[in-house]
Scaffold this motif. Structure first.
Motif, mmCIF file in Angstrom:
data_model
loop_
_atom_site.group_PDB
_atom_site.id
_atom_site.type_symbol
_atom_site.label_atom_id
_atom_site.label_comp_id
_atom_site.label_asym_id
_atom_site.label_seq_id
_atom_site.Cartn_x
_atom_site.Cartn_y
_atom_site.Cartn_z
ATOM 1 N N LEU A 125 -46.515 -11.734 42.560
ATOM 2 C CA LEU A 125 -45.750 -11.533 43.793
ATOM 3 C C LEU A 125 -44.869 -12.318 43.999
ATOM 4 C CD1 LEU A 125 -46.097 -12.794 47.169
ATOM 5 C CD2 LEU A 125 -47.332 -15.230 46.198
ATOM 6 N N VAL A 126 -43.795 -11.772 44.693
ATOM 7 C CA VAL A 126 -42.672 -12.255 44.987
ATOM 8 C C VAL A 126 -42.028 -13.142 45.089
ATOM 9 C CG1 VAL A 126 -40.418 -11.370 43.713
ATOM 10 C CG2 VAL A 126 -41.785 -10.429 43.018
ATOM 11 N N ALA A 127 -41.596 -14.193 45.972
ATOM 12 C CA ALA A 127 -41.905 -14.767 46.654
ATOM 13 C C ALA A 127 -40.610 -15.990 46.907
ATOM 14 C CB ALA A 127 -42.626 -16.138 47.008
ATOM 15 N N MET A 128 -39.545 -15.160 47.955
ATOM 16 C CA MET A 128 -38.467 -15.985 47.725
ATOM 17 C C MET A 128 -38.179 -16.718 48.680
ATOM 18 S SD MET A 128 -35.621 -12.306 47.247
ATOM 19 C CE MET A 128 -34.158 -13.742 46.951
ATOM 20 N N ASN A 129 -38.966 -17.579 49.020
ATOM 21 C CA ASN A 129 -38.732 -18.826 51.054
ATOM 22 C C ASN A 129 -40.567 -18.862 50.274
ATOM 23 O OD1 ASN A 129 -40.081 -17.184 51.740
ATOM 24 N ND2 ASN A 129 -38.319 -16.936 53.996
ATOM 25 N N GLN A 130 -39.881 -20.408 51.103
ATOM 26 C CA GLN A 130 -41.160 -21.213 51.274
ATOM 27 C C GLN A 130 -42.539 -20.887 52.090
ATOM 28 O OE1 GLN A 130 -40.402 -25.568 49.445
ATOM 29 N NE2 GLN A 130 -40.693 -25.760 51.506
ATOM 30 N N PRO A 131 -42.299 -20.074 53.277
ATOM 31 C CA PRO A 131 -43.135 -19.837 54.469
ATOM 32 C C PRO A 131 -43.328 -18.537 54.077
ATOM 33 C CG PRO A 131 -40.874 -19.740 55.275
ATOM 34 C CD PRO A 131 -40.880 -20.021 54.087
ATOM 35 N N SER A 132 -43.013 -17.652 53.177
ATOM 36 C CA SER A 132 -43.552 -16.330 52.121
ATOM 37 C C SER A 132 -45.007 -16.757 51.397
ATOM 38 C CB SER A 132 -42.470 -15.642 51.506
ATOM 39 O OG SER A 132 -41.763 -15.340 52.632
ATOM 40 N N LEU A 133 -44.083 -18.187 50.412
ATOM 41 C CA LEU A 133 -45.778 -18.054 49.463
ATOM 42 C C LEU A 133 -46.776 -19.024 50.403
ATOM 43 C CD1 LEU A 133 -45.449 -18.389 45.824
ATOM 44 C CD2 LEU A 133 -44.770 -21.796 46.970
ATOM 45 N N GLN A 134 -46.293 -18.962 50.812
ATOM 46 C CA GLN A 134 -47.491 -20.241 51.596
ATOM 47 C C GLN A 134 -48.012 -19.200 52.697
ATOM 48 O OE1 GLN A 134 -45.443 -22.948 54.739
ATOM 49 N NE2 GLN A 134 -45.592 -24.830 53.102
ATOM 50 N N ARG A 135 -47.709 -18.087 53.250
ATOM 51 C CA ARG A 135 -48.525 -17.218 53.443
ATOM 52 C C ARG A 135 -49.736 -16.153 52.733
ATOM 53 N NH1 ARG A 135 -45.604 -11.850 57.183
ATOM 54 N NH2 ARG A 135 -47.763 -10.972 56.912
ATOM 55 N N PHE A 136 -48.810 -16.279 51.650
ATOM 56 C CA PHE A 136 -49.338 -14.893 50.327
ATOM 57 C C PHE A 136 -50.002 -15.596 49.832
ATOM 58 C CE2 PHE A 136 -46.002 -11.965 52.937
ATOM 59 C CZ PHE A 136 -46.964 -11.661 53.798
ATOM 60 N N LEU B 136 -34.465 -22.676 46.614
ATOM 61 C CA LEU B 136 -35.601 -22.075 47.603
ATOM 62 C C LEU B 136 -36.969 -23.124 48.012
ATOM 63 C CD1 LEU B 136 -33.652 -19.013 48.729
ATOM 64 C CD2 LEU B 136 -32.723 -21.938 48.723
ATOM 65 N N ILE B 137 -37.810 -23.004 46.725
ATOM 66 C CA ILE B 137 -38.981 -23.721 47.017
ATOM 67 C C ILE B 137 -39.738 -24.178 45.887
ATOM 68 C CG2 ILE B 137 -41.250 -22.270 46.236
ATOM 69 C CD1 ILE B 137 -40.208 -19.729 46.501
ATOM 70 N N ASP B 138 -39.864 -25.796 46.443
ATOM 71 C CA ASP B 138 -40.342 -27.051 46.130
ATOM 72 C C ASP B 138 -41.471 -27.044 46.299
ATOM 73 O OD1 ASP B 138 -39.702 -27.904 48.030
ATOM 74 O OD2 ASP B 138 -38.296 -29.668 47.647
ATOM 75 N N LEU B 139 -42.426 -26.280 46.355
ATOM 76 C CA LEU B 139 -43.548 -26.344 46.961
ATOM 77 C C LEU B 139 -44.479 -26.460 45.451
ATOM 78 C CD1 LEU B 139 -44.791 -24.821 49.368
ATOM 79 C CD2 LEU B 139 -44.200 -26.607 49.593
ATOM 80 N N THR B 140 -45.626 -26.928 44.895
ATOM 81 C CA THR B 140 -46.588 -26.788 43.863
ATOM 82 C C THR B 140 -47.225 -26.014 44.302
ATOM 83 O OG1 THR B 140 -47.746 -29.291 45.188
ATOM 84 C CG2 THR B 140 -46.195 -29.884 43.131
ATOM 85 N N ILE B 141 -48.131 -25.610 43.516
ATOM 86 C CA ILE B 141 -48.853 -24.836 43.861
ATOM 87 C C ILE B 141 -50.222 -24.911 43.186
ATOM 88 C CG2 ILE B 141 -49.334 -21.913 43.558
ATOM 89 C CD1 ILE B 141 -47.041 -21.586 42.591
ATOM 90 N N GLY B 142 -51.639 -25.027 44.142
ATOM 91 C CA GLY B 142 -52.639 -25.716 43.637
ATOM 92 C C GLY B 142 -53.458 -24.497 43.213
#
Lengths: 177, 348
Positions: free
Chosen positions: A71-82, A98-104
C-alpha cells in the motif's frame, strides 16, 4: 517472483494514477503479466483517488485489489480506508508529511517518507508521488533501476521532456530514504 | 514490444486497424476515453469522427454510413445503449453490418457509473423492437478487446447484421499490455448491396426496414432467421479452463470471469475440482460447449455482475440435467474472488 498486489492511494492531483502507471510499465518491461485499474468517478475531483496494480508471473484474474500486499498512501483518508485490508507481512509506504496517524498493526512493515516536504525542499514540487515510487522500488527490488528509468521514459509524454529529469531525481531521492 | 493501453483506447485503435474510418458518438462515463481517442486519431487517418447531438443521432449516422458500405461504429454505456436501441433495430431490419460497443455501468435508469453486467438481457434478447438478433462478443482482457473488434466487424459483414462488444467499466478503464495488429490497410469485403452512388451504371440499391405487406415482411424475417441458424452453428465461441475433470463448473463472462478464474485457481489449491467455462460469444450463446461440460459436472455456478441474467441461458443450454446455481453482485460492485470461492465451497 511473488505476486505484487499494490494499491496507490491519495488525493486527486497527487499523481497516484501516474505512480501506478510507471510501476505497471516496469512490470511490462520485465515481461510480467500485469494490470492497472484506476478508481474513476466523482471522488477523483478533490477527493480520494486510487489505483490497483497487479504484477505476476501468471495471468491476472481480478484486477481489483482488495487485499494488497503493498500500500502506498499519500493522505490520511486513503491510509484509513485501505490499511485494514493489507495482507499480514505486507509493505506500507506513506507520505509522513501528510500522515501522522499511528498504525495499529504490528504485522506490516511501514516506511514513513516525508515525500511532500522532500519534494518542496528539493525543487521537485508535485513529485512526492515519484519519491514514494523510488522508495517502493528500492524496497521491492523486483527489477533493476534501469527498468524503472525506462518505465518513466514511457510515461512522461514527449512534449513534457523537461519533466523526465525531475522524475529521475525524485526517484533517486526516494531510494535514499 | 507490447504497449499499455486502457480498454477503451484499445477498442478504438483496434477498430481503426480493422478498417473502421467512421465513428459517431456521444460522451458517457465509463466509455468516454473511446470517443476521445477517436477524436484525436480519426482526423489523422482521413476518417470521420463526429460527436452527434445525441445517442439517437449517432446510431442513425452509423446506419447511414453502414448503408453506404463502409465500416462504421458507435460506442456508449448502458443508458446510452437504450437510446441507440431504436437505430440498432432499424439496422437489423435493414440487414446492415456495424459495430456497437457497450461499456456497461450500473442500472436501471441513469444507475451509476461503476462496472456492471446488467445489460446481458438487453444485448442478447432485446436490443430493440422486433424479431431479430445481433452478434454479441464479450471480451475479458484488453488484448481480447483488441482481437474481438476485428472478429466482430468481420462477422457483422459476413452475416450482414449488427455486432456488439459487450464490455464493462472495469475492462474499459483498466490498462493491460496489448499487441496491436499492424497498421497496413486492411482489405475489406466487397459489399455489392451498398447504397453508395453509381452514377446510373446499375439499378439502384434499396436499404429499408419498412415492409407494409405482412407476407413480404414475414418472408424477410424468416429468411433472416435461417441466417441466424447458420450463425448459431458457426460462430459460437467459449473458453474452457480446467473443465475436463471439473465437478463444479463456474460460468462467467467478461469482468466477472476474471474474478471467477482466480476463485477457480484458489478452489483447486484447496483440492476442489472446479473449472471455468467462459462464453466469448453471448449471442450466439455457446450452447455446445456448455452441454459438453454438463456431461460430467455435478453442479454449475453462474457468476455475474447482475441479479442473474446469463444464468437463464446456462439453464436452457443444460436443459435441467445438472443444477445451476447463481451468485451475483450488482449496482457497480465487483465480486471478490473470496466471495466466489465461498460459493464454490458450498457446492463442493
Amino acid at each position: 517472483m511473488k505476486d505484487l498486489n499494490i494499491i496507490f492511494a491519495g488525493f486527486g492531483g497527487q499523481g497516484v494514477l501516474f505512480a501506478g502507471k510507471v510501476t505497471a510499465y516496469a512490470g511490462l518491461i520485465e515481461g510480467k503479466e500485469l494490470s492497472w485499474l484506476p478508481s474513476y468517478g466523482p471522488e477523483m475531483r478533490g477527493g480520494t483517488a486510487n489505483c490497483s496494480v497487479c504484477i505476476s508471473e501468471q495471468p491476472i484474474g481480478s484486477p481489483l485489489v482488495t487485499a494488497p500486499n503493498v500500500l502506498v498512501a499519500m493522505n490520511q483518508p486513503s491510509l484509513q480506508r485501505f490499511i485494514d485490508g493489507v495482507e499480514p507481512g505486507g509493505l506500507v509506504i506513506l507520505d509522513s508529511s501528510l500522515i501522522d496517524l499511528t498504525i495499529g498493526r504490528a504485522d506490516v512493515t511501514v516506511h514513513r517518507v516525508p515525500a511532500s516536504a522532500l519534494a518542496e525542499e528539493n525543487g521537485l514540487k508535485g513529485l512526492a508521488n515519484m519519491i514514494l515510487v523510488g522508495k517502493l522500488f528500492h524496497e521491492l527490488g523486483f527489477c533493476p533501476p534501469e527498468t524503472l528509468d525506462q518505465a518513466i521514459e514511457k510515461c512522461v509524454p514527449a512534449r513534457r521532456a523537461a519533466m523526465l529529469e525531475l522524475n529521475r531525481r525524485a526517484v533517486a531521492l526516494g531510494a535514499e530514504q | 514490444m507490447k504497449v499499455l493501453m486502457k480498454g477503451n483506447e484499445a477498442l478504438a485503435e483496434a477498430a481503426i486497424r480493422a478498417g473502421c474510418k467512421h465513428f459517431f458518438g456521444y460522451p458517457i462515463t465509463p466509455q468516454t476515453e473511446l470517443a476521445a481517442y477517436m477524436s484525436k486519431r480519426m482526423p489523422k487517418i482521413g476518417g470521420t469522427y463526429l460527436q452527434a447531438e445525441s445517442e439517437i443521432a449517432a446510431v442513425n449516422m452509423v446506419l447511414g454510413a453502414a448503408a453506404a458500405g463502409v465500416r462504421a461504429m458507435t460506442s456508449s454505456s448502458s443508458p446510452g445503449i437504450s437510446l441507440k436501441s431504436e437505430g440498432i433495430s432499424y439496422m437489423a431490419g435493414s440487414d446492415l453490418p456495424a459495430l456497437i460497443i457497450n461499456v456497461q455501468r450500473g442500472g436501471p435508469g441513469l444507475g451509476g457509473i461503476q462496472p456492471s453486467q446488467s445489460d446481458y438481457w438487453q444485448a442478447t434478447k432485446a436490443t430493440g423492437h422486433g424479431d431479430f438478433q445481433i452478434l454479441v462478443f464479450a471480451p475479458s482482457t484488453v488484448q481480447e478487446m483488441v482481437d474481438l473488434v476485428s472478429t466482430a466487424f468481420d462477422a457483422a459483414d459476413r452475416w450482414r447484421m449488427p455486432a456488439m462488444i459487450l464490455a464493462d467499466g472495469m475492462l474499459g478503464q483498466m490498462m493491460e499490455p496489448v499487441a496491436l495488429p499492424d497498421e497496413n490497410e486492411k482489405t475489406l469485403p466487397e459489399k455489392d448491396w451498398a447504397a453508395n452512388g453509381h452514377q446510373g451504371r446499375r439499378e439502384h440499391h434499396v436499404i429499408n426496414s419498412l415492409y407494409l405487406t405482412p407476407d413480404k415482411l414475414e418472408d424477410l424475417v424468416v429468411e433472416r432467421y435461417q441466417r441466424y441458424r447458420q450463425v448459431k452453428a458457426q460462430e459460437q465461441r467459449a473458453e474452457a479452463y480446467l473443465c475436463d475433470d471439473a465437478d463444479i463448473i463456474v460460468t462467467a463472462y467478461g469482468a466477472s470471469s476474471r474474478v471467477a478464474r482466480t476463485a477457480v485457481n484458489q478452489a483447486r489449491e484447496r483440492g476442489i475440482k472446479a473449472g471455468l467455462l467462459r462464453p466469448v460469444t453471448l449471442w450466439p450463446f455457446p450452447v455446445d460447449a456448455i452441454r459438453k461440460a454438463a456431461g460430467h459436472a455435478k453442479a454449475f455456478l453462474t457468476v455475474e455482475m447482475s441479479m442473474g441474467q446469463m444464468v437463464d441461458d446456462v439453464r436452457l443450454a443444460i436443459d435441467c440435467q445438472v443444477p445451476v446455481h447463481f451468485f451475483g453482485r450488482t449496482g457497480g460492485i465487483i465480486p471478490t474472488p473470496a466471495e466466489v470461492l465461498g460459493e464454490i465451497e458450498k457446492l463442493a
